[in-house]
Design a protein around this motif. Structure first.
Motif, short mmCIF file in Angstrom:
data_model
loop_
_atom_site.label_atom_id
_atom_site.label_comp_id
_atom_site.label_asym_id
_atom_site.label_seq_id
_atom_site.Cartn_x
_atom_site.Cartn_y
_atom_site.Cartn_z
N ASN A 96 0.80 -1.26 0.08
CA ASN A 96 -0.10 -0.01 0.08
C ASN A 96 0.87 1.38 0.09
OD1 ASN A 96 0.74 -0.39 2.92
ND2 ASN A 96 -0.72 0.88 3.19
N ALA A 97 2.07 1.34 0.58
CA ALA A 97 2.92 2.27 0.45
C ALA A 97 3.20 2.90 -0.71
CB ALA A 97 4.20 2.16 1.48
N TYR A 98 3.69 1.78 -1.72
CA TYR A 98 4.04 2.00 -2.97
C TYR A 98 2.80 2.98 -3.65
CZ TYR A 98 4.02 1.64 -8.03
OH TYR A 98 3.90 1.87 -9.28
N TYR A 99 1.50 2.37 -3.63
CA TYR A 99 0.53 2.99 -4.28
C TYR A 99 0.45 4.52 -3.78
CZ TYR A 99 -0.18 -1.68 -5.96
OH TYR A 99 -0.14 -3.01 -6.76
N TYR A 100 0.77 4.42 -2.71
CA TYR A 100 0.40 5.93 -1.98
C TYR A 100 1.64 6.89 -2.88
CZ TYR A 100 1.02 10.27 0.77
OH TYR A 100 1.04 11.50 0.95
N GLN A 101 2.65 6.27 -2.70
CA GLN A 101 3.89 7.11 -3.51
C GLN A 101 3.48 7.24 -5.09
OE1 GLN A 101 7.11 4.38 -2.08
NE2 GLN A 101 8.13 6.50 -2.16
N ALA A 102 3.06 6.45 -5.65
CA ALA A 102 2.55 6.56 -6.92
C ALA A 102 1.62 7.79 -7.27
CB ALA A 102 2.00 5.13 -7.64
N HIS A 103 0.65 7.82 -6.42
CA HIS A 103 -0.38 8.76 -6.31
C HIS A 103 0.37 10.21 -5.92
CE1 HIS A 103 -4.43 6.84 -7.46
NE2 HIS A 103 -3.53 5.73 -7.32
N SER A 104 1.03 10.40 -5.14
CA SER A 104 1.72 11.60 -4.58
C SER A 104 2.96 12.14 -5.43
CB SER A 104 1.95 11.33 -3.11
OG SER A 104 3.06 10.58 -2.94
N GLU A 105 4.10 11.33 -5.62
CA GLU A 105 5.10 11.80 -6.30
C GLU A 105 5.63 10.99 -7.61
OE1 GLU A 105 7.65 13.87 -2.70
OE2 GLU A 105 7.98 11.72 -3.07
N LEU A 106 5.60 9.68 -7.74
CA LEU A 106 6.05 8.81 -8.60
C LEU A 106 5.31 8.52 -9.78
CD1 LEU A 106 7.34 5.64 -6.45
CD2 LEU A 106 8.63 7.88 -6.80
N GLY A 107 4.02 8.82 -10.00
CA GLY A 107 3.52 8.66 -10.78
C GLY A 107 3.07 7.23 -11.43
N TYR A 108 2.49 6.74 -12.55
CA TYR A 108 2.47 5.54 -12.97
C TYR A 108 1.91 5.53 -14.35
CZ TYR A 108 -2.22 6.70 -11.47
OH TYR A 108 -3.60 7.61 -11.12
N PRO A 109 1.90 4.56 -15.09
CA PRO A 109 1.89 4.25 -16.45
C PRO A 109 0.42 4.22 -16.92
CG PRO A 109 3.32 2.63 -15.89
CD PRO A 109 2.76 3.16 -14.77
N ASP A 110 -0.07 4.62 -18.10
CA ASP A 110 -1.53 4.71 -18.71
C ASP A 110 -1.27 3.03 -19.31
OD1 ASP A 110 -4.01 5.12 -19.44
OD2 ASP A 110 -3.24 6.74 -20.82
N VAL A 111 -2.81 2.70 -19.41
CA VAL A 111 -2.89 1.33 -20.02
C VAL A 111 -3.54 1.64 -21.22
CG1 VAL A 111 -2.32 0.02 -17.67
CG2 VAL A 111 -4.55 0.87 -18.34
N ALA A 112 -3.43 0.49 -22.15
CA ALA A 112 -4.19 0.57 -23.55
C ALA A 112 -5.51 -0.38 -23.53
CB ALA A 112 -3.17 0.01 -24.57
N THR A 113 -6.34 0.18 -23.69
CA THR A 113 -7.80 -0.44 -23.59
C THR A 113 -8.59 -0.08 -24.77
OG1 THR A 113 -8.98 1.29 -22.57
CG2 THR A 113 -8.05 -0.27 -21.11
N ASP A 114 -8.09 0.49 -25.83
CA ASP A 114 -9.09 0.85 -27.02
C ASP A 114 -9.43 -0.39 -27.57
OD1 ASP A 114 -8.55 3.28 -26.50
OD2 ASP A 114 -7.07 3.83 -28.14
N HIS A 115 -8.56 -1.40 -27.79
CA HIS A 115 -8.87 -2.61 -28.41
C HIS A 115 -9.81 -3.61 -27.80
CE1 HIS A 115 -5.38 -3.60 -25.72
NE2 HIS A 115 -5.51 -4.91 -25.90
N LEU A 116 -10.02 -3.18 -26.37
CA LEU A 116 -10.91 -3.83 -25.66
C LEU A 116 -12.03 -3.21 -25.21
CD1 LEU A 116 -8.13 -5.09 -23.22
CD2 LEU A 116 -8.75 -6.48 -25.20
N ASP A 117 -12.38 -2.04 -25.49
CA ASP A 117 -13.46 -1.32 -25.03
C ASP A 117 -14.97 -1.88 -25.14
OD1 ASP A 117 -11.75 0.63 -23.91
OD2 ASP A 117 -12.13 2.28 -25.62
N ASP A 118 -15.03 -2.63 -26.04
CA ASP A 118 -16.52 -3.12 -26.43
C ASP A 118 -16.48 -4.47 -25.50
OD1 ASP A 118 -14.36 -4.46 -28.05
OD2 ASP A 118 -15.76 -5.39 -28.98
N LEU A 119 -15.70 -4.73 -24.87
CA LEU A 119 -15.78 -5.84 -24.09
C LEU A 119 -15.75 -5.67 -22.33
CD1 LEU A 119 -13.58 -8.54 -25.96
CD2 LEU A 119 -16.08 -8.30 -26.10
N LEU A 120 -15.27 -4.48 -22.30
CA LEU A 120 -15.06 -4.00 -20.98
C LEU A 120 -16.47 -3.76 -20.21
CD1 LEU A 120 -11.82 -2.04 -21.04
CD2 LEU A 120 -11.88 -4.52 -20.04
#
Length: 678
Positions: free
Chosen positions: A530-554
């Protein structure tokens, strides 16, 4: 003098915290005109050398049990005066004692004590000393090569040049260091007390060859211990010089234990030539308020030698590395300290205030550890880490650039914001088009079989997914994650392992288990990190994910893993300036930095840019994943990297036998061994 006075002299060692005496007062520890064991007859000659331009007036005082006998003499300028059998110049009869000489100019005083009968010997030298050569309370010296057997006899004595009664404790040992016994001598001021044949007389030992004694000053000052050994057949005397204990190699356990705020536990290790310690460093929860809340930060230490390089292995998570050697530790036969990141496992302030979890506070943790240990370890220091640990290493350098001499960071990105789109571009172009299409087809196939796969998940595991928003949302998020995890941990050589539409539900389930891990977004795993996820939201950032090819199934609008994993009830405000500041520092002020990346690793999409950094390097492992190391580089790059490290450290790296094909891949999340948080 039952044995000889040859005791004497020595240029006593060291650190005498003695009373400073008149520079023109000299003492001879023992002079004699008396009989000894057998037919020995002991005599002392004294020489006084005056090299000054004026005559010296010398007063001699013989201190004995029967009183003090005094005479004065004139030593002409530039001459030496010898006083044969000096005791007879001062008094009559048999006497043994200490001789004090007071001169109005600087003189040099020597003596020899010898056996006059039956044939006589040249004797032993007993030089004049001053009170500066004496010892004070607590000083300990050693008398070596003592003997007490059929061939020789030993004496131990001490001169007191001080103004009050002194006391010494004498401990006798045999040559193997076994203690024979201890006794004390009381020495009146201005006198010598000699204990003759203590092994025999006090402890009935006549089997001593190569024994030794310690002499400790219990009280008084200006104390001068001495010893002697006499040949029983010829009565030839030998002076035994008192010496301080030689400096022994420092013991690392004791030195660590002396560091304030450090708890040390030594444990066994299989690494030959190393000692292994668990350390608990007391750290401020807030380095801006050092007197406030404290916590204990867990670290592990592999100690080889004080002058070998030190590898500071920074972690982004829990310290699961223990005494496992980092690559640099192996290459350099180095010492190694591995530091658990703050707010992970037990290295967490009791308050749990996540506002104190930032890269500046973590860098200050490492700074304090370096400050505590670097005085002990004089070799080159390199900090290093893998993934988030590699980021931690150069974050440390950003705030404390001089703590270590160089940095080697493995597969460590800089991410600019939440949902950084650079990773989308990287994944869109990594590997072959055919392999990526197979992965995309697998994702769609898994989503089409969602009900069957979720049933397998719920019936075959005990994982719960409340934190991420339910089992179905966790399922979709992990399916979306498949390409990222595949390229991060496995790479192109595993493309043939991707299930096709002909695969069974179980085969698809097992593939995702192997390549992502169904535990990945479980409540247990998210709580563990959980501490990592807090850091990702406060300073470290995190990657975007690709869903365009799946949008019709999500159907659940699945987030990226980090986006959906902020601890419940916790809010975090993202600071967009933190990571660009790190990049700016590297590009403008960084020096002696090395970055290793893998060609297929998605985190390479956040590769550091060197800019104008000095003596710094980036190497990319062709075909490499998140398990890329110096040893997995292509030969030309590997040799260049090793040459740089040798130049930085002065140590020639020795490569382990691991080959490029035997990569040290990080385990998937399902094994709960942290790599990066994806």
């Amino acid at each position: 003098m039952r044995t000889s006075i040859r005791n004497c002299l020595l240029t006593l060692m060291v650190a005498a915290v003695a009373v400073v005496a008149d520079a023109e007062t000299h003492w001879i520890a023992a002079v004699a005109h008396n009989s000894g064991v057998g037919d020995s007859a002991w005599r002392t000659d004294v020489g006084v050398l005056n090299l000054c331009d004026s005559d010296a007036v010398v007063e001699m005082l013989l201190h004995t049990d029967g009183g003090v006998f005094t005479e004065s003499f004139v030593i002409p300028a530039g001459e030496q005066q010898i006083f044969p059998d000096v005791v007879t110049w001062l008094t009559s009869g048999n006497h043994m004692g200490a001789l004090e000489l007071r001169s109005d100019v600087g003189v040099t005083v020597t003596s020899r004590t010898y056996n006059q009968t039956p044939l006589g010997t040249y004797g032993q030298a007993i030089d004049g000393i001053t009170t500066a050569d004496g010892l004070a309370v607590g000083a300990v010296v050693y008398l070596q090569q003592l003997s007490e057997d059929a061939g020789a006899r030993a004496n131990v004595g001490a001169l007191n040049m001080g103004g009050t009664t002194a006391e010494v404790a004498v401990t006798l040992f045999d040559r193997l260091g076994s203690q024979v016994g201890t006794f004390e001598l009381e020495i009146p001021p201005g006198e010598t007390v000699q204990d003759n044949r203590p092994y025999r007389r006090r402890f009935s030992r006549t089997d001593i060859v190569g024994g030794f004694a310690s002499v400790e000053v219990v009280s008084g000052d200006g104390v001068f211990p001495y010893g002697s050994v006499v040949d029983n057949e010829t009565d030839d005397p030998t002076t035994i010089l008192a010496r301080p204990a030689a400096a022994c190699p420092a013991d690392i356990a004791a030195e660590l234990g002396a560091i304030e705020g450090l708890i040390v536990t030594e444990l066994p290790t299989e690494h030959e030539g190393y000692r292994y310690f668990e350390l608990l460093f007391q750290q401020p929860a807030d380095h801006d308020e050092p007197a406030g809340e404290q916590f204990q930060q867990y670290a592990t230490l592999l100690h080889r030698s004080y002058d070998a390089p030190m590898v500071l292995r920074t972690l982004g998570y829990h310290n699961t590395r223990a005494d496992r050697k980092a690559e640099l530790t192996e290459l350099l036969s180095a010492n190694q300290i591995v530091v658990e990141h703050r707010f992970f496992s037990g290295s967490t302030p009791a308050s749990g205030d996540l506002g104190l979890l930032n890269i500046r506070q973590a860098a200050a943790d490492h700074h304090r550890i370096v400050a505590a240990l670097r005085p002990l370890y004089t070799g080159t220091w390199i900090n290093t880490g893998h993934s988030k640990g590699g980021m931690t290493a150069f974050f440390h350098r950003r705030f404390y650039p001089d703590d270590v001499d160089a940095t080697v960071s493995y597969v460590a990105p800089l991410t600019y914001g939440r949902l950084d789109e650079r990773y989308l571009d990287f994944l869109a172009n990594v590997g072959t088009e055919e392999c990526n299409e197979t992965l995309w087809d697998l994702q769609r196939d898994a989503l089409l079989r969602r009900d069957d796969l979720i049933e397998i998940l719920e019936t075959s595991t005990d994982w719960t997914y409340t934190w991420i928003g339910g089992t179905e949302r966790a399922f979709e998020t992990m399916v979306v994650e498949v390409p990222f995890a595949f390229w991060q941990y496995h790479g192109e050589s595993f493309c043939s392992e991707i299930p096709t539409s002909a695969a069974t539900d179980q085969e698809i389930f097992d593939f995702i288990e192997e390549y992502v891990g169904w535990i990945y977004l479980s409540d247990a795993a998210l709580g563990y990190y959980n501490a990592y996820y807090y850091q990702a939201h406060s300073e470290l950032g995190y990657p975007d994910v690709a869903t365009d090819h799946l949008d019709d199934l999500l159907v659940t609008d699945p987030p990226s893993p980090e986006a959906g994993a902020l601890p419940p009830g916790v809010t975090a405000t993202f600071d967009p300036d933190v990571m660009p500041d790190i990049q700016e520092w590297i590009a403008t002020e960084g020096s002696r930095m090395m970055f290793i990346y893998g060609e297929f690793d998605p985190w390479t999409g956040g590769m550091v840019e060197l800019g104008d950094a000095t003596d710094s390097y980036v190497f990319v492992d062709p075909g490499g994943t998140h398990g890329s190391y110096i040893r997995t580089l292509e030969p030309e790059d590997r040799e260049e990297a090793l040459a740089v490290i040798q130049r930085w450290t002065g140590v020639t790296p020795v490569m382990p036998t691991t080959t490029k094909e035997a990569r040290d891949e990080l385990p998937p999340w399902r094994r709960f061994v942290p790599g990066f948080a994806r």
